[in-house]
Design a protein around this motif. Structure first.
Motif, mmCIF file in Angstrom:
data_model
loop_
_atom_site.group_PDB
_atom_site.id
_atom_site.type_symbol
_atom_site.label_atom_id
_atom_site.label_comp_id
_atom_site.label_asym_id
_atom_site.label_seq_id
_atom_site.Cartn_x
_atom_site.Cartn_y
_atom_site.Cartn_z
ATOM 1 N N ASN A 148 0.842 -1.199 0.000
ATOM 2 C CA ASN A 148 0.000 0.000 0.000
ATOM 3 C C ASN A 148 0.877 1.249 0.000
ATOM 4 O OD1 ASN A 148 0.586 0.796 2.806
ATOM 5 N ND2 ASN A 148 -0.693 -0.954 3.407
ATOM 6 N N ASP A 149 0.243 2.407 0.056
ATOM 7 C CA ASP A 149 0.954 3.670 -0.116
ATOM 8 C C ASP A 149 1.956 3.980 0.985
ATOM 9 O OD1 ASP A 149 -0.575 3.882 -2.332
ATOM 10 O OD2 ASP A 149 -1.748 5.608 -1.686
ATOM 11 N N ASN A 152 6.384 4.037 0.790
ATOM 12 C CA ASN A 152 6.849 5.216 0.053
ATOM 13 C C ASN A 152 8.261 5.646 0.439
ATOM 14 O OD1 ASN A 152 6.294 6.107 2.622
ATOM 15 N ND2 ASN A 152 5.082 7.884 2.002
ATOM 16 N N ASN A 224 4.068 3.937 -14.759
ATOM 17 C CA ASN A 224 3.254 3.254 -13.758
ATOM 18 C C ASN A 224 3.185 4.176 -12.541
ATOM 19 O OD1 ASN A 224 2.206 1.649 -11.681
ATOM 20 N ND2 ASN A 224 3.111 -0.212 -12.524
ATOM 21 N N TYR A 225 2.141 4.975 -12.467
ATOM 22 C CA TYR A 225 2.035 5.992 -11.417
ATOM 23 C C TYR A 225 2.091 5.378 -10.021
ATOM 24 C CZ TYR A 225 0.275 9.924 -8.705
ATOM 25 O OH TYR A 225 0.131 10.922 -7.775
ATOM 26 N N ASP A 226 1.432 4.230 -9.853
ATOM 27 C CA ASP A 226 1.422 3.570 -8.549
ATOM 28 C C ASP A 226 2.746 2.886 -8.233
ATOM 29 O OD1 ASP A 226 -1.149 4.346 -8.027
ATOM 30 O OD2 ASP A 226 -2.061 2.483 -8.688
ATOM 31 N N HIS A 230 3.976 1.498 -4.403
ATOM 32 C CA HIS A 230 3.705 0.062 -4.268
ATOM 33 C C HIS A 230 3.879 -0.553 -5.650
ATOM 34 C CE1 HIS A 230 -0.526 0.836 -5.529
ATOM 35 N NE2 HIS A 230 -0.548 1.768 -4.588
ATOM 36 N N ASN A 231 3.327 -1.742 -5.894
ATOM 37 C CA ASN A 231 3.594 -2.464 -7.147
ATOM 38 C C ASN A 231 5.083 -2.786 -7.313
ATOM 39 O OD1 ASN A 231 0.902 -2.245 -7.661
ATOM 40 N ND2 ASN A 231 1.081 -0.789 -9.346
ATOM 41 N N TYR A 250 2.067 -4.326 -13.738
ATOM 42 C CA TYR A 250 2.339 -3.238 -14.674
ATOM 43 C C TYR A 250 1.380 -3.227 -15.864
ATOM 44 C CZ TYR A 250 6.372 -0.936 -12.702
ATOM 45 O OH TYR A 250 7.187 -0.165 -11.906
ATOM 46 N N ASP A 257 -4.141 4.187 -17.801
ATOM 47 C CA ASP A 257 -4.098 4.243 -16.339
ATOM 48 C C ASP A 257 -4.805 3.029 -15.747
ATOM 49 O OD1 ASP A 257 -6.851 4.697 -16.486
ATOM 50 O OD2 ASP A 257 -6.696 6.832 -16.043
ATOM 51 N N ILE A 258 -5.008 3.030 -14.417
ATOM 52 C CA ILE A 258 -5.570 1.860 -13.751
ATOM 53 C C ILE A 258 -7.019 1.595 -14.145
ATOM 54 C CG2 ILE A 258 -4.023 2.042 -11.763
ATOM 55 C CD1 ILE A 258 -6.332 3.325 -10.210
ATOM 56 N N ASN A 274 8.809 9.554 -4.950
ATOM 57 C CA ASN A 274 9.059 8.900 -3.665
ATOM 58 C C ASN A 274 10.327 9.436 -2.995
ATOM 59 O OD1 ASN A 274 11.354 7.051 -3.850
ATOM 60 N ND2 ASN A 274 10.049 5.560 -4.886
#
Length: 362
Positions: A148-149, A152, A224-226, A230-231, A250, A257-258, A274
Motif C-alpha cells: 500500500n501507499d 513510500n 506506472n504511477y502507482d 507500491h507495485n 504493470y 491508467d488503472i 518517492n
C-alpha cells in the motif's frame, strides 16, 4: 509449465459446489482443492481468486498453490488482464525491465478452462519468492511486498498523514524473519535521516543504487504511477546486504491508467517520485548516472522501432484465442487498436523525456 501449443492450455477441474462458493465470496483467501492438467501432466493445486479491485470484474484472476514445489514452482499467478484490452502491457513492461538489467518476474500467456468452460487468455506471472531466487542462482534473502501507499520510503504515512507507527509499514514479508523486518525498518529510517553530506557514500551500504536507477528509468518510461509507492518488491541479497527492487503489476502502463483510460504522455516527470528517489537524485553523481542511463534507453529500448516487433509477436500469438475469449467479445475492436495506442505513446513519451534530459544535468 507448458505443452506443445504456442500458448499453454491449463485445464482446471474442481467441485462445482466449491466454484459456487468461491463466486459467492470473492474476497476469500482460503484456497479450494482443484486439479490442474497441462498436456499429459496432472497436478493437485490449491485454487483461489487473487488481486484487489480485479476481483470485482467479470473475468477474475487466479492463484495456483502447489502442495509441494513442482518444476521449481510453489505458486503461480494467473492474471485476467481484464482492464488492459491489449492483454500485453504487463508482459511488455516486465520484459522491458529485464532488458534494463532489473530483476523481473517471467510471464507468458496461457489459456484457461475451468470445468470444461473456456475462460479465455490469461497472463501467467512468476511468483517473487525463494524459488524466484533459486531459479536465477541468486543468494537467499528476505523479500518484502509493497502492498500500500505506506511503502513510500518515508517516515511519514500518506494514509494517516502523520509519522508511521512502524517504519516498515506498507510491506508484507514474503520471505524472511523478524530480524529481517527490523533491517527493513532500519533501511527506511536511514533513507530519511542520513545527513546530506554523507548520503552518497552511506546509501550504497544499503541499496544497490545502479539497480535502483535502472528500475526508476523503467517506471518513468512506462508511467506506472502507482509503481513508486507500491507495485514492487524489495529483495535483500545475503551476500552483500544490499536491497534491490523488483517490479510487479504493470498493466496500467504504456499510455493507459488503472481504469484503462488514456494517460497523457507527460503525466510523470523524468525524476519520478518517492522519498528514496528524491534523495538519490539530489546527489549530482547519481543524477548524472541516471541521465546517461536514461539517454541510452531512449536511444534503444524505449523506442517504437524496438518495441514494435515485440508487440507484433505477442499479438500474432494471442490474437486467435482472444477472438474466442468469452469476456472480450465487446472489446475485440479495441484489442486490435491498442498496438497503435502503445506505439504512439512511446513516440510521444520518448520525445518528452528527451526534452527533459537536460533537467538532470547541473
Amino acid at each position: 509449465m507448458s505443452n506443445q501449443r504456442d500458448i499453454p492450455s491449463y485445464k482446471i477441474e474442481l467441485d462445482p459446489s466449491d466454484l459456487k462458493k468461491m463466486k459467492k465470496d470473492i474476497w476469500s483467501e482460503d484456497p479450494v482443492e482443484a486439479t490442474l492438467t497441462v498436456g499429459n501432466n496432472c497436478y493437485d493445486i490449491g485454487f483461489l481468486f487473487r488481486g484487489a479491485h480485479i476481483r470485482k470484474v467479470k473475468k477474475k484472476s487466479y492463484q495456483f498453490i502447489f502442495p509441494s514445489v513442482t518444476s521449481g514452482i510453489k505458486e503461480l499467478h494467473i492474471n485476467s488482464e481484464y482492464i488492459d484490452k491489449s492483454l500485453i502491457r504487463n508482459k511488455l513492461s516486465l520484459d522491458f525491465f529485464s532488458t534494463l538489467g532489473v530483476l523481473s518476474p517471467k510471464s507468458n500467456h496461457v489459456l484457461i478452462t475451468i470445468n470444461d468452460d473456456f475462460q479465455g487468455v490469461y497472463l501467467q506471472l512468476e511468483s517473487v519468492d525463494r524459488y524466484f531466487l533459486k531459479t536465477r542462482n541468486l543468494p537467499k534473502g528476505p523479500i518484502f511486498y509493497a502492498e500500500n501507499d505506506n511503502a513510500n520510503f518515508s517516515l511519514i504515512s500518506p494514509i494517516r498523514e502523520g509519522l508511521k507507527k512502524r517504519f516498515e509499514s506498507g510491506y508484507s514479508c514474503k520471505e524472511g524473519t523478524s530480524d529481517d523486518r527490523a533491517i527493513l525498518a532500519d533501511l527506511i529510517y536511514q533513507i530519511n535521516t542520513i545527513p546530506p553530506d554523507e548520503f552518497e557514500s552511506a546509501i550504497q551500504n544499503y541499496v544497490n543504487v545502479d539497480k535502483y536507477l535502472r528500475w526508476l528509468a523503467g517506471v518513468v518510461c512506462t508511467q506506472n504511477y502507482d509503481g513508486f509507492i507500491h507495485n514492487y518488491a524489495l529483495y535483500r541479497r545475503s551476500d552483500n546486504g544490499l536491497f534491490e527492487i523488483i517490479p510487479w503489476d504493470y498493466d496500467a502502463t504504456w499510455g493507459r491508467d488503472i481504469h484503462g483510460d488514456e494517460m497523457e504522455y507527460d503525466y510523470i516527470p523524468i525524476e519520478g517520485y518517492n522519498t528514496l528517489t528524491g534523495r538519490i537524485l539530489d546527489i549530482s553523481s547519481f543524477r548524472e548516472q541516471y541521465h546517461d542511463l536514461m539517454a541510452g534507453i531512449l536511444d534503444k529500448e524505449f523506442t517504437p522501432e524496438y518495441q514494435e516487433q515485440k508487440i507484433k509477436k505477442l499479438y500474432q500469438k494471442i490474437a486467435p484465442y482472444v477472438e474466442e475469449d468469452p469476456y472480450l467479445h465487446n472489446s475485440i475492436d479495441q484489442f486490435y487498436e491498442e498496438p497503435d495506442v502503445i506505439l504512439s505513446y512511446i513516440k510521444s513519451r520518448n520525445r518528452y523525456l528527451r526534452g527533459h534530459l537536460s533537467d538532470l544535468l547541473p
